[in-house]
Design a protein around this motif. Structure first.
Motif, PDB file in Angstrom:
ATOM      1  N   UNK A   8      28.108  45.094  46.846  1.00  0.00           N
ATOM      2  CA  UNK A   8      28.220  46.555  46.975  1.00  0.00           C
ATOM      3  C   UNK A   8      27.470  47.052  48.208  1.00  0.00           C
ATOM      4  N   UNK A   9      26.297  46.466  48.507  1.00  0.00           N
ATOM      5  CA  UNK A   9      25.542  46.862  49.698  1.00  0.00           C
ATOM      6  C   UNK A   9      26.277  46.492  50.978  1.00  0.00           C
ATOM      7  N   UNK A  10      26.901  45.330  50.964  1.00  0.00           N
ATOM      8  CA  UNK A  10      27.658  44.885  52.144  1.00  0.00           C
ATOM      9  C   UNK A  10      28.832  45.823  52.389  1.00  0.00           C
ATOM     10  N   UNK A  11      29.572  46.142  51.344  1.00  0.00           N
ATOM     11  CA  UNK A  11      30.722  47.041  51.487  1.00  0.00           C
ATOM     12  C   UNK A  11      30.261  48.418  51.938  1.00  0.00           C
ATOM     13  N   UNK A  47      37.504  43.592  41.008  1.00  0.00           N
ATOM     14  CA  UNK A  47      36.111  44.029  41.160  1.00  0.00           C
ATOM     15  C   UNK A  47      35.785  44.328  42.622  1.00  0.00           C
ATOM     16  N   UNK A  48      36.264  43.493  43.534  1.00  0.00           N
ATOM     17  CA  UNK A  48      36.039  43.745  44.961  1.00  0.00           C
ATOM     18  C   UNK A  48      36.758  45.018  45.412  1.00  0.00           C
ATOM     19  N   UNK A  49      37.970  45.209  44.914  1.00  0.00           N
ATOM     20  CA  UNK A  49      38.699  46.441  45.243  1.00  0.00           C
ATOM     21  C   UNK A  49      37.943  47.677  44.764  1.00  0.00           C
ATOM     22  N   UNK A  50      37.396  47.608  43.559  1.00  0.00           N
ATOM     23  CA  UNK A  50      36.645  48.742  43.022  1.00  0.00           C
ATOM     24  C   UNK A  50      35.424  49.053  43.878  1.00  0.00           C
ATOM     25  N   UNK A  51      34.750  48.019  44.378  1.00  0.00           N
ATOM     26  CA  UNK A  51      33.607  48.232  45.275  1.00  0.00           C
ATOM     27  C   UNK A  51      34.053  48.947  46.553  1.00  0.00           C
ATOM     28  N   UNK A  52      35.184  48.517  47.085  1.00  0.00           N
ATOM     29  CA  UNK A  52      35.713  49.155  48.302  1.00  0.00           C
ATOM     30  C   UNK A  52      36.085  50.612  48.059  1.00  0.00           C
ATOM     31  N   UNK A  54      34.938  52.612  45.747  1.00  0.00           N
ATOM     32  CA  UNK A  54      33.724  53.391  45.487  1.00  0.00           C
ATOM     33  C   UNK A  54      33.004  53.734  46.796  1.00  0.00           C
ATOM     34  N   UNK A  55      32.885  52.764  47.687  1.00  0.00           N
ATOM     35  CA  UNK A  55      32.214  53.021  48.959  1.00  0.00           C
ATOM     36  C   UNK A  55      32.988  54.015  49.798  1.00  0.00           C
ATOM     37  N   UNK A  56      34.316  53.875  49.808  1.00  0.00           N
ATOM     38  CA  UNK A  56      35.136  54.772  50.617  1.00  0.00           C
ATOM     39  C   UNK A  56      35.167  56.185  50.039  1.00  0.00           C
ATOM     40  N   UNK A  57      35.251  56.302  48.726  1.00  0.00           N
ATOM     41  CA  UNK A  57      35.312  57.644  48.117  1.00  0.00           C
ATOM     42  C   UNK A  57      34.001  58.379  48.274  1.00  0.00           C
ATOM     43  N   UNK A  58      32.902  57.660  48.376  1.00  0.00           N
ATOM     44  CA  UNK A  58      31.609  58.303  48.600  1.00  0.00           C
ATOM     45  C   UNK A  58      31.470  58.917  49.982  1.00  0.00           C
ATOM     46  N   UNK A  59      32.347  58.551  50.875  1.00  0.00           N
ATOM     47  CA  UNK A  59      32.299  59.056  52.261  1.00  0.00           C
ATOM     48  C   UNK A  59      33.221  60.244  52.484  1.00  0.00           C
ATOM     49  N   UNK A  60      34.154  60.460  51.585  1.00  0.00           N
ATOM     50  CA  UNK A  60      35.159  61.509  51.816  1.00  0.00           C
ATOM     51  C   UNK A  60      34.881  62.734  51.020  1.00  0.00           C
TER      52      UNK A  60
END
Length: 60
Positions: A8-11, A47-52, A54-60
């Motif tokens: 999650x930190x890497x993504x 699970x990897x898709x969900x991490x991606x 989550x990271x992207x939605x936090x930016x928009x």
């Protein structure tokens, strides 16, 4: 203590365009695994898709 960052930190550190590319690649991989019937691997990719997402939605 684990010296490595979490997935999650890497993504979260990835630029948005790189996350977009990762989402496309993971989706293609997920589809191929579904067609092969490899459900345990599908869940790992999900699970990897969900991490991606989550990271992207936090930016928009």
């Amino acid at each position: 203590m684990n010296p490595f960052p979490s997935a999650a930190d890497v993504v979260a550190a990835m630029p948005s365009d790189e996350i977009d590319r990762a989402i496309r690649a993971l989706t293609e991989r997920q589809r191929a695994l579904l067609l092969d019937g490899d459900l345990s691997s599908v869940w790992a990719v999900t699970e990897d898709l969900e991490r991606c997402f989550a990271a992207l939605s936090g930016r928009r």
